[in-house]
Design a protein around this motif. Structure first.
Motif, PDB file in Angstrom:
ATOM      1  N   ALA A 159     -23.673 -26.303 -22.934  1.00 37.70           N
ATOM      2  CA  ALA A 159     -25.116 -26.555 -22.949  1.00 37.70           C
ATOM      3  C   ALA A 159     -25.879 -25.287 -23.290  1.00 37.70           C
ATOM      4  CB  ALA A 159     -25.564 -27.108 -21.593  1.00 37.70           C
ATOM      5  N   ILE A 160     -25.411 -24.142 -22.792  1.00 37.72           N
ATOM      6  CA  ILE A 160     -26.084 -22.869 -23.109  1.00 37.72           C
ATOM      7  C   ILE A 160     -25.921 -22.546 -24.587  1.00 37.72           C
ATOM      8  CG2 ILE A 160     -26.051 -20.391 -22.663  1.00 37.72           C
ATOM      9  CD1 ILE A 160     -25.265 -21.024 -19.776  1.00 37.72           C
ATOM     10  N   GLN A 161     -24.719 -22.747 -25.116  1.00 38.12           N
ATOM     11  CA  GLN A 161     -24.497 -22.435 -26.529  1.00 38.12           C
ATOM     12  C   GLN A 161     -25.296 -23.378 -27.419  1.00 38.12           C
ATOM     13  OE1 GLN A 161     -22.601 -19.753 -27.387  1.00 38.12           O
ATOM     14  NE2 GLN A 161     -23.361 -20.073 -29.479  1.00 38.12           N
ATOM     15  N   ALA A 162     -25.471 -24.631 -26.976  1.00 38.58           N
ATOM     16  CA  ALA A 162     -26.259 -25.573 -27.778  1.00 38.58           C
ATOM     17  C   ALA A 162     -27.738 -25.197 -27.816  1.00 38.58           C
ATOM     18  CB  ALA A 162     -26.094 -26.984 -27.221  1.00 38.58           C
ATOM     19  N   ALA A 163     -28.224 -24.436 -26.813  1.00 39.92           N
ATOM     20  CA  ALA A 163     -29.640 -24.051 -26.770  1.00 39.92           C
ATOM     21  C   ALA A 163     -29.932 -22.764 -27.521  1.00 39.92           C
ATOM     22  CB  ALA A 163     -30.091 -23.887 -25.305  1.00 39.92           C
ATOM     23  N   VAL A 164     -28.919 -22.186 -28.204  1.00 40.80           N
ATOM     24  CA  VAL A 164     -29.112 -20.918 -28.919  1.00 40.80           C
ATOM     25  C   VAL A 164     -29.914 -21.156 -30.193  1.00 40.80           C
ATOM     26  CG1 VAL A 164     -27.918 -19.087 -30.173  1.00 40.80           C
ATOM     27  CG2 VAL A 164     -27.052 -19.842 -27.953  1.00 40.80           C
ATOM     28  N   HIS A 165     -30.906 -20.278 -30.437  1.00 40.14           N
ATOM     29  CA  HIS A 165     -31.691 -20.260 -31.676  1.00 40.14           C
ATOM     30  C   HIS A 165     -31.377 -18.949 -32.390  1.00 40.14           C
ATOM     31  CE1 HIS A 165     -34.057 -23.856 -30.767  1.00 40.14           C
ATOM     32  NE2 HIS A 165     -34.121 -23.408 -29.508  1.00 40.14           N
ATOM     33  N   PHE A 166     -30.801 -19.056 -33.593  1.00 40.87           N
ATOM     34  CA  PHE A 166     -30.398 -17.858 -34.328  1.00 40.87           C
ATOM     35  C   PHE A 166     -31.649 -17.088 -34.739  1.00 40.87           C
ATOM     36  CE2 PHE A 166     -28.424 -15.140 -37.380  1.00 40.87           C
ATOM     37  CZ  PHE A 166     -27.095 -15.045 -36.986  1.00 40.87           C
ATOM     38  N   PRO A 167     -31.731 -15.789 -34.422  1.00 42.34           N
ATOM     39  CA  PRO A 167     -32.920 -15.010 -34.795  1.00 42.34           C
ATOM     40  C   PRO A 167     -33.087 -14.957 -36.306  1.00 42.34           C
ATOM     41  CG  PRO A 167     -31.609 -13.846 -33.153  1.00 42.34           C
ATOM     42  CD  PRO A 167     -30.785 -14.987 -33.617  1.00 42.34           C
ATOM     43  N   GLU A 168     -34.296 -15.072 -36.790  1.00 44.70           N
ATOM     44  CA  GLU A 168     -34.570 -15.082 -38.218  1.00 44.70           C
ATOM     45  C   GLU A 168     -34.309 -13.725 -38.850  1.00 44.70           C
ATOM     46  OE1 GLU A 168     -35.369 -17.085 -41.666  1.00 44.70           O
ATOM     47  OE2 GLU A 168     -35.202 -17.887 -39.615  1.00 44.70           O
ATOM     48  N   ALA A 169     -34.592 -12.646 -38.079  1.00 47.09           N
ATOM     49  CA  ALA A 169     -34.351 -11.306 -38.630  1.00 47.09           C
ATOM     50  C   ALA A 169     -32.861 -11.075 -38.854  1.00 47.09           C
ATOM     51  CB  ALA A 169     -34.916 -10.249 -37.679  1.00 47.09           C
ATOM     52  N   ALA A 170     -32.022 -11.519 -37.897  1.00 46.87           N
ATOM     53  CA  ALA A 170     -30.567 -11.364 -38.069  1.00 46.87           C
ATOM     54  C   ALA A 170     -30.064 -12.240 -39.209  1.00 46.87           C
ATOM     55  CB  ALA A 170     -29.864 -11.715 -36.764  1.00 46.87           C
TER      56      ALA A 170
END
Length: 242
Positions: A159-170
């Motif tokens: 559930a934690i991994q599913a809530a990850v939002h990849f940073p746009e700068a990275a």
């Protein structure tokens, strides 16, 4: 000596007119001159009679300064009356105290004998109270197998991994990374979130903390309710090729 009254003006005018005539000769001219002189005198006499005599001259006035009268001496003040001496107050003699009459002692009455009532009958013996009933605690839930616990914690990590939002700068830099996060879990609630190992970018750290706090956790199994877990989870940021 009183002067003769002058001739009337009409007669003088007639004489003057007659004297100016050329037929009379020199006597008539003289008469005319006399008449003119008489007329002038008459006019002067009339003017002197009509003018009032000048007023008599006033005698010279003399001014004399009047000195003010000296103030009259005030009458002497009357002598103050002497105060009349107050006669001394007469102190009334103190009354002689009267002797106090004490009443004669009364005879002491004889002591009254008190009759003690008979003792009441003994009360029936009361039965002792029943002993308190001990409340039996609810039966403890059956022990949870290790498989249930492992499966639940795996669901939490998912559930934690599913809530990850990849940073746009990275994403623009084309970098991947992971962050080790520590937190406490009890009854489906997460608290005391902290970072154990930071990622290569600060954006990865902020995104990892946000994923732990915003994750939708699965329901707690019956055997794990009321229990707390100290967990450490790797939050991964993997850049997938589109």
């Amino acid at each position: 000596m009183n002067a003769a009254p002058p001739l009337p003006l009409q007669d003088l005018g007639q004489l003057i007119q007659d004297g100016r005539q050329p037929s009379k000769g020199k006597p008539a001219l003289l008469l005319a001159l006399v008449a003119e002189a008489a007329l002038i005198g008459l006019l002067l006499w009339e003017s002197n009679r009509s003018t009032p005599p000048p007023p008599p001259a006033l005698p010279p006035m003399t001014l004399q300064l009047v000195q003010p009268e000296p103030p009259k001496p005030l009458p002497p003040a009357p002598p103050k009356p002497k105060p009349t001496p107050t006669p001394p107050r007469q102190v009334a003699p103190k009354p002689t105290p009267r002797p106090i009459l004490r009443p004669a002692p009364r005879p002491t009455p004889a002591p009254i004998k008190t009759v003690t009532p008979p003792s009441p009958l003994p009360s029936p013996v009361q039965a002792p109270p029943p002993p308190p009933v001990k409340e039996t605690p609810p039966p403890s839930p059956p022990p949870v197998s290790a498989a249930v616990k492992t499966d639940y914690l795996a669901q939490v990590k998912g559930a934690i991994q599913a809530a990850v939002h990849f940073p746009e700068a990275a994403r623009m830099l084309g970098q991947s990374g992971k962050v080790l996060v520590r937190f406490y879990l009890q009854d489906g609630r997460i608290s005391r979130v902290s970072i154990v190992q930071k990622g290569s970018l600060d954006d990865f750290n902020a995104a990892a903390l946000a994923a732990v706090r915003q994750a939708k956790l699965p329901p707690v199994p019956a055997g794990l309710q009321g229990k707390s877990f100290d967990l450490q989870v790797w939050v991964e940021f993997v850049l997938h090729d589109s």
